[in-house]
Design an enzyme around this catalytic site. Structure first.
Site, mmCIF file in Angstrom:
data_model
loop_
_atom_site.group_PDB
_atom_site.id
_atom_site.type_symbol
_atom_site.label_atom_id
_atom_site.label_comp_id
_atom_site.label_asym_id
_atom_site.label_seq_id
_atom_site.Cartn_x
_atom_site.Cartn_y
_atom_site.Cartn_z
ATOM 1 N N LYS A 125 47.842 -13.768 -31.243
ATOM 2 C CA LYS A 125 46.909 -14.470 -30.345
ATOM 3 C C LYS A 125 46.480 -15.813 -30.944
ATOM 4 C CE LYS A 125 44.318 -15.424 -26.863
ATOM 5 N NZ LYS A 125 43.078 -15.988 -27.123
ATOM 6 N N GLU A 154 48.582 -23.385 -27.383
ATOM 7 C CA GLU A 154 47.706 -23.837 -26.275
ATOM 8 C C GLU A 154 47.102 -25.215 -26.611
ATOM 9 O OE1 GLU A 154 44.754 -20.816 -24.925
ATOM 10 O OE2 GLU A 154 43.248 -22.337 -25.399
ATOM 11 N N LEU A 183 29.211 -6.606 -22.471
ATOM 12 C CA LEU A 183 29.439 -6.742 -21.032
ATOM 13 C C LEU A 183 29.194 -8.169 -20.544
ATOM 14 C CD1 LEU A 183 27.886 -3.343 -19.839
ATOM 15 C CD2 LEU A 183 30.287 -3.889 -20.320
ATOM 16 N N MET A 222 33.820 -11.562 -19.673
ATOM 17 C CA MET A 222 35.140 -11.013 -20.033
ATOM 18 C C MET A 222 35.100 -9.485 -20.068
ATOM 19 S SD MET A 222 37.487 -13.336 -20.576
ATOM 20 C CE MET A 222 38.740 -12.631 -21.650
ATOM 21 N N HIS A 227 49.235 -18.130 -30.322
ATOM 22 C CA HIS A 227 49.169 -18.468 -28.894
ATOM 23 C C HIS A 227 48.198 -19.624 -28.705
ATOM 24 C CE1 HIS A 227 46.942 -18.260 -25.099
ATOM 25 N NE2 HIS A 227 48.027 -17.800 -24.521
ATOM 26 N N ASN A 228 47.044 -19.531 -29.323
ATOM 27 C CA ASN A 228 46.037 -20.571 -29.148
ATOM 28 C C ASN A 228 46.443 -21.890 -29.795
ATOM 29 O OD1 ASN A 228 44.650 -18.477 -27.955
ATOM 30 N ND2 ASN A 228 42.681 -19.079 -28.800
ATOM 31 N N LYS A 235 36.730 -23.767 -30.658
ATOM 32 C CA LYS A 235 36.088 -22.625 -31.334
ATOM 33 C C LYS A 235 36.803 -22.278 -32.633
ATOM 34 C CE LYS A 235 34.493 -20.567 -27.060
ATOM 35 N NZ LYS A 235 35.757 -20.687 -26.290
ATOM 36 N N SER A 249 44.446 -12.746 -23.541
ATOM 37 C CA SER A 249 44.498 -14.122 -23.025
ATOM 38 C C SER A 249 44.494 -14.145 -21.510
ATOM 39 C CB SER A 249 45.749 -14.834 -23.531
ATOM 40 O OG SER A 249 45.782 -16.143 -22.997
HETATM 41 C C1 6PG Z 1 42.907 -17.536 -23.788
HETATM 42 C C2 6PG Z 1 42.137 -18.642 -24.437
HETATM 43 C C3 6PG Z 1 40.781 -18.192 -24.854
HETATM 44 C C4 6PG Z 1 39.785 -19.301 -25.170
HETATM 45 C C5 6PG Z 1 40.350 -20.468 -25.879
HETATM 46 C C6 6PG Z 1 39.457 -21.671 -25.932
HETATM 47 O O1 6PG Z 1 43.981 -17.276 -24.265
HETATM 48 O O2 6PG Z 1 42.414 -16.960 -22.812
HETATM 49 O O3 6PG Z 1 42.849 -19.077 -25.545
HETATM 50 O O4 6PG Z 1 40.952 -17.293 -25.914
HETATM 51 O O5 6PG Z 1 39.198 -19.726 -24.015
HETATM 52 O O6 6PG Z 1 40.581 -20.014 -27.154
HETATM 53 O O7 6PG Z 1 39.550 -22.138 -27.203
HETATM 54 P P1 6PG Z 1 38.813 -23.387 -27.752
HETATM 55 O O8 6PG Z 1 37.359 -23.242 -27.402
HETATM 56 O O9 6PG Z 1 39.029 -23.349 -29.219
HETATM 57 O O10 6PG Z 1 39.439 -24.558 -27.076
#
Ligand code: 6PG
Length: 481
Positions: free
Chosen positions: A181, A188, A10, A13, A184-185, A259, A127
């Site tokens: 996902k 990103e 909890l 998120m 996706h990152n 991360k 996400s």
């Molecule tokens: C999302 C983000 C989320 C996270 C990032 C940050 O889709 O909501 O991607 O999952 O905040 O992964 O990633 P880093 O810490 O690796 O920049």
């Protein structure tokens, strides 16, 4: 009353997703080992159909069967710990969803483990950050279709909505959701790196101040670049630092953390032999940014006499906009190509056009560019790379000139633009009929008899290269004349 949905973990998120579920007419029960988190949720969720349970067995009792239990705990070992605590308590037919950023290999292992015991496991990418979790995330579940049908009413209600419906869909078998996902990152990371490179060029060459950058990014957000990342970047330039009179962005240390999901994307692409250099460069540049002390030291050893910039501020802004457009498209393109290859390799059966639809709302990489990407994959869902799509062919030709102009400007001024550079080199290579890789093959055959193929006949060939230089160890190395 038995709850329709249970959440373990909890944090912000997890709590936000619980409240989102409750807002859509479902009963939700939350559990966290930390009673303070449970208390916080109950305070925030006053008046909503939300309960919490003091222990894991009580939590399990509170859920209607088949149980839908979602985990939002840090990825890695903790997921396995929670699963092993859960397993004696759940029963055949129950569904456990891991909503964290878990590595797809872990998800494949857990999927098989739980499948053997008759419990469904869904690895679901979530996400949109805290705001998305509360009011509409983009959701990427994978596992088996049967269990997806059971969670569908809930996930379709809580997901973001775009003009093409709820931003959730069954991504495919096994770890397809977490793989999607991860990609996706990776995209990103690439988009964020491209934005930061263009920011550096606009600031240092164009002398744009933060107020002007805010104006420019706001205008871009009403153009073909309209996207969540451009929108929040415009906002960033407005924010004042509370402690000093300057803008916050100028007080933030230039070391980007991560991360690891971008790194996983690059690692997986390497494993699958898929070139995704825009994403790779973005990952490397985060590492390079972290080497602050070395950068500061080295900055004293070198200085360049920079060219006088003949480009006007307006010309630079317009070229940067097109360069971002080009780089964003190739970031998506590389990610989607990787997804297609991984899907075939791992039998995920991912529908790429549907992935693009799910990314249209709620997620961090949402943008209007996804409309054209959707069109390209709807025309040809087996599209290997967007560069070949008729949807993009005229556009790429038109944007390329400005990418080269921005890169030339960056180089003339000693400004790094690794992802943008990678996007141009990738594009140019991808449209090159004959690359100089023939020479690499000749070299490989020369020193290692690795053989080569020929342009005029099929088969593999080896040449006895004459006049090879003698092998010389460093100790015997001849003196230079
Ligand atoms: C999302 C983000 C989320 C996270 C990032 C940050 O889709 O909501 O991607 O999952 O905040 O992964 O990633 P880093 O810490 O690796 O920049």
């Amino acid at each position: 009353m038995a709850a329709h949905f249970g959440m373990i973990g909890l944090g912000t998120m997890g709590s936000n997703l619980v409240m989102n579920v409750a807002d859509h007419g479902f009963e939700a029960c939350g559990y966290d080992r930390d009673p303070a988190q449970q208390k916080r949720l109950m305070e925030e969720a006053k008046g909503k159909t939300v309960t919490t349970a003091a222990t894991l067995p009580e939590f399990i009792q509170a859920l209607q069967t088949p149980r839908i239990i979602m985990l939002l705990v840090p990825a890695g070992k903790i997921v396995d710990t929670v699963l092993s605590d859960l397993m004696p308590l759940v029963q055949k037919g129950d569904i456990v969803i891991d909503g964290g950023n878990s590595h797809f290999v872990d998800t494949e292992r857990r999927f098989l483990q739980l499948q053997n015991s008759g419990v469904h496991f869904i690895g679901m990418g979530v996400s949109g950050g805290e705001e998305g979790a509360r009011f509409g995330p983009s959701l990427m579940p994978g596992g088996n279709k049967e269990s997806y049908e059971l969670i569908k009413p809930i996930v379709e209600s809580i997901a973001a909505k775009s003009d093409e419906g709820a931003c959730v869909s069954f991504m495919g078998n096994s770890a397809a959701g977490h793989y999607t996902k991860m990609v996706h990152n990776g995209i990103e990371y690439a988009m964020m790196q491209l934005i930061s490179e263009v920011y550096g060029i606009l600031k240092n060459v164009g002398q744009f101040n933060n107020a002007e950058l805010h104006q420019l990014f706001s205008a871009w957000n009403k153009s073909a670049l309209q996207s969540f990342l451009i929108e929040i970047t415009a906002d960033v330039f407005l924010k004042k630092d509370g402690d000093t009179p300057v803008d916050l962005v100028d007080m933030i240390l230039d070391k980007a953390k991560q991360k690891g999901t971008g790194m996983w994307t690059s690692q997986s692409a390497m494993d699958l032999n898929v070139p995704i250099p825009v994403i790779d460069a973005a990952v490397s540049m985060r590492y390079l940014s972290a080497l602050k002390d070395e950068r500061v030291k080295n900055s004293k050893f070198y200085s360049f006499s920079t060219e006088k910039n003949s480009i006007t501020k307006e010309e630079l802004a317009s070229a940067c906009k097109n360069a971002l457009h080009f780089g964003f498209l190739l970031s998506y393109g590389q990610g989607l190509q990787l997804l297609g290859v991984a899907s075939a390799q791992y039998n995920y059966n991912i529908n790429i056009s549907e992935v693009v639809r799910v990314w249209k709302g709620g997620c961090i990489i949402r943008s209007v560019l996804l409309n054209d990407l959707r069109k390209a994959y709807q025309q040809d869902n087996a599209l290997s790379n967007i560069i070949s799509s008729p949807v993009f062919q005229p556009l790429f030709s038109q944007l390329r000139k400005d990418v080269a102009l921005v890169l030339k400007t960056a180089m003339d001024n000693g400004l790094p633009a690794a992802s943008l550079g990678a996007s141009l080199h990738y594009f140019d290579a991808y449209i090159t009929n004959r690359l100089p890789a023939n020479l690499i093959q000749a070299q490989r055959d020369y020193f290692g008899a690795h053989t080569y193929e020929r342009i005029d006949k099929t088969g593999v060939f080896h040449t006895e290269w004459e006049g090879k230089p003698p092998v010389v160890t460093s100790a015997q190395k001849p003196k230079e004349e």
